[in-house]
Enzyme design. Structure first.
Site, PDB file in Angstrom:
ATOM      1  N   LYS A  79       5.286   4.275 -11.028  1.00  0.00           N
ATOM      2  CA  LYS A  79       4.772   5.409  -9.606  1.00  0.00           C
ATOM      3  C   LYS A  79       5.285   6.114  -9.236  1.00  0.00           C
ATOM      4  CE  LYS A  79       1.247   4.968  -5.881  1.00  0.00           C
ATOM      5  NZ  LYS A  79       0.001   4.056  -5.358  1.00  0.00           N
ATOM      6  N   SER A 154      -4.648   5.127  -4.615  1.00  0.00           N
ATOM      7  CA  SER A 154      -3.240   6.600  -4.762  1.00  0.00           C
ATOM      8  C   SER A 154      -2.710   6.266  -6.071  1.00  0.00           C
ATOM      9  CB  SER A 154      -2.283   6.378  -3.815  1.00  0.00           C
ATOM     10  OG  SER A 154      -1.546   4.789  -4.007  1.00  0.00           O
ATOM     11  N   SER A 178      -4.793   0.831  -3.890  1.00  0.00           N
ATOM     12  CA  SER A 178      -4.400   1.958  -4.614  1.00  0.00           C
ATOM     13  C   SER A 178      -3.368   1.471  -6.430  1.00  0.00           C
ATOM     14  CB  SER A 178      -3.135   2.021  -3.685  1.00  0.00           C
ATOM     15  OG  SER A 178      -3.904   3.408  -3.403  1.00  0.00           O
TER      16      SER A 178
HETATM   17  N1  GLN Z   1      -7.077   4.425  -0.404  1.00  0.00           N
HETATM   18  C1  GLN Z   1      -6.349   3.163   0.608  1.00  0.00           C
HETATM   19  C2  GLN Z   1      -5.575   4.462   2.113  1.00  0.00           C
HETATM   20  O1  GLN Z   1      -6.042   5.547   1.348  1.00  0.00           O
HETATM   21  C3  GLN Z   1      -5.117   2.217  -0.319  1.00  0.00           C
HETATM   22  C4  GLN Z   1      -3.700   3.331  -0.714  1.00  0.00           C
HETATM   23  C5  GLN Z   1      -3.037   2.250  -1.152  1.00  0.00           C
HETATM   24  O2  GLN Z   1      -2.752   1.289  -1.321  1.00  0.00           O
HETATM   25  N2  GLN Z   1      -1.666   2.880  -0.794  1.00  0.00           N
HETATM   26  O3  GLN Z   1      -5.018   4.250   2.688  1.00  0.00           O
END
Ligand code: GLN
Length: 513
Positions: A79, A154, A178
């Site tokens: 990532k 994400s 994410s």
């Molecule tokens: N979707 C969540 C957010 O927008 C989680 C993001 C993540 O785990 N990096 O914060």
């Protein structure tokens, strides 16, 4: 010849060790697959030019009789939130476009030490803010099950890459879901380890008290093998635990072989299986629970009354920490610098750079975070959110008195359409309703396939959570459930993914790289 991209990391490992295949062959097959399908998917932001060379070096070590790690020679995608000294690391943001860090994140260093072969960097929502990968400054990633749908976020790039057989393994990061939510909507497996179990050094920070790096794969055993490589104490991360961890691969193999959940108390969290969840998520969850019960699990309902406030607390704590973490992108130290047309003070340059370099979601959260932390509002917002966080941790403590693991759907819906929630931040935030509590409490969680929703033919995911430091339990229970589901279906869930209608292109490009 077997299509090497279809094999799990565990199977590749066996064949590599037996000398049946070389890492160069495996790596080339995956690079070919990327060349064939990534134009449609856009899971990668950068494909490594060094992968074949790295693979050849691993093959040479093996030929010289060196003892290598279990995953030596197996490709992996990373990532783009993780620093890599030989590839750009942008965290999906324009502000870091082209930035090549001077060092590797600890997890990346560990991959290299274990002789895995980095294939490239995967797409993500900007600074890991989002649930759909549509907030990437470089354009969205698409879901290999349906190219009109999101791959989760994400870490949609890592999940899509794994689900589309571009790589057997990937690294993700999970601040509020994410890793687990993209796994759920792509039919793959993802694990958020116990907070402190995997180093955060060199992971570009979103919210430091919530972030954890973890494995993404197509099977529970593969995730475990990768977790074994990346986990453990790191003196460079002040929150890194000093624990000695058991072998997660061992735990996964035990679950897979036994296919038994005898004596395991499985707590169904009432608040994480509520109204508003898609019908096929409910029905596949119920079926998976039945299977677990038939395998000897004792299913109990547990209640966690404060989970109702988890999303609200998270969206105060996360922006507060993010606004502070992102202050370092000031045009002086990293990445982009924009010279304003008018004005020439340092502040003018910073403002112009941040205006041009950050996308709308990042700006929204910086504003939210600085507001929540401002003197007049600190107690009302940030302070209250921290109190809620403690209550959520207590809910978990109480629930784990009644159950060995807790379960819920890993996401409330299957993959939604691109654009469907992009202009509705609250709708987007609610996707993480099931995953956020684990981050607030620092406990480990796994997302894994549990079925296909009858109404849209898309994968649904189960979330399994365990008490802090009991990550091994996730692997044992997860691998048992995975094996039971596969026995029932007669196939793996991921094998049902349509092949992007690209099978022909793929055959045509074999041997091209
Ligand atoms: N979707 C969540 C957010 O927008 C989680 C993001 C993540 O785990 N990096 O914060």
């Amino acid at each position: 010849m077997t299509d090497l991209t279809r094999l799990t990391a565990a199977a590749l490992s066996e064949k590599l060790q037996a000398g049946d295949i070389s890492s160069v062959e495996v790596t080339r097959a995956h690079l070919n697959r990327i060349a064939a399908v990534d134009g449609d998917l856009h899971a990668f932001l950068h494909v490594s030019s060094a992968a074949l060379e790295t693979a050849a070096a691993v093959d040479a070590k093996r030929a010289a009789g060196q003892t290598l790690s279990a995953l030596a020679g197996v490709p992996i995608a990373i990532k783009d939130v993780l620093c890599t000294y030989d590839m750009p690391s942008t965290a999906g943001s324009k502000i870091l476009e082209g930035w090549v860090p001077p060092y590797d994140a600890t997890v990346v260093r560990k991959l290299r030490e274990a002789d895995l072969v980095p294939l490239g960097k995967t797409n993500m929502d900007e600074f890991a803010m989002g649930s759909s990968t549509e907030h990437s400054a470089y354009g969205p990633t698409r879901n290999p099950w349906d190219l009109e749908r999101i791959p989760g976020g994400s870490g949609g790039g890592s999940a899509a890459a794994v689900a589309a057989y571009e790589t057997p393994l990937a690294l993700g990061s999970d601040t509020g879901g994410s890793i687990r939510q993209p796994a759920a909507v792509t039919g793959s497996v993802g694990v958020k380890p116990t907070y402190g179990g995997v180093s955060r050094y060199g992971a570009i920070a979103l919210a430091s008290s919530l972030d954890q790096v973890g494995p993404v794969s197509r099977t529970v055993l593969d995730a475990a093998l990768l977790h074994d490589v990346i986990g453990g104490h790191d003196p460079r991360d002040s929150t890194s635990l000093r624990d000695t961890w058991p072998s997660f691969a061992h735990a996964a193999r035990a679950g897979k072989e036994s296919r038994s959940l005898a004596g395991v108390r499985v707590g169904v969290v009432k608040e994480l299986n509520g109204d508003g969840f898609q019908a096929g998520v409910h029905s596949t969850f119920a079926e998976a629970l039945e299977l677990m019960a038939a395998a000897g699990a004792e299913i109990v309902e547990v209640s966690a009354p404060n989970f109702e406030y988890a999303v609200a607390a998270y969206y105060l704590i996360l922006p507060a920490e993010a606004s502070s973490n992102l202050a370092k992108f000031d045009s002086v130290r990293f990445g982009m610098r924009v010279n304003p047309l008018r004005g020439g003070t340092v502040e003018d340059v910073m403002a112009a750079t941040r205006e041009a370099g950050f996308g709308p979601e990042v700006k929204r959260r910086i504003i939210l975070g600085t507001y929540a932390l401002s003197a007049g509002y600190y107690d009302a917002y940030y302070g209250s959110a921290q109190k809620v966080r403690t209550l959520i941790q207590r809910d978990f403590d109480a629930a784990f008195q009644q159950a060995d693991v807790l379960v819920s759907p890993a996401a409330p819906t299957t993959a939604f359409k691109l654009g469907e929630k992009l202009n509705d931040p609250l709708a987007m935030y609610l996707n993480d309703i099931t995953t956020i509590p684990a981050n607030l409490a620092g406990i480990p969680g796994m997302g894994l396939p549990m079925g296909i929703a009858p109404e849209d033919g898309l994968p649904t995911g189960m979330q399994i959570m365990a008490p802090a430091r009991q990550d091994a339990r996730l692997y044992t229970v997860g691998a048992a459930l995975e094996a039971l589901l596969e026995d029932k279906w007669g196939h793996t869930l991921i094998s049902r993914a349509p092949d992007l209608a690209l099978a022909e292109d793929f055959a045509a490009t074999e041997g091209v790289v």
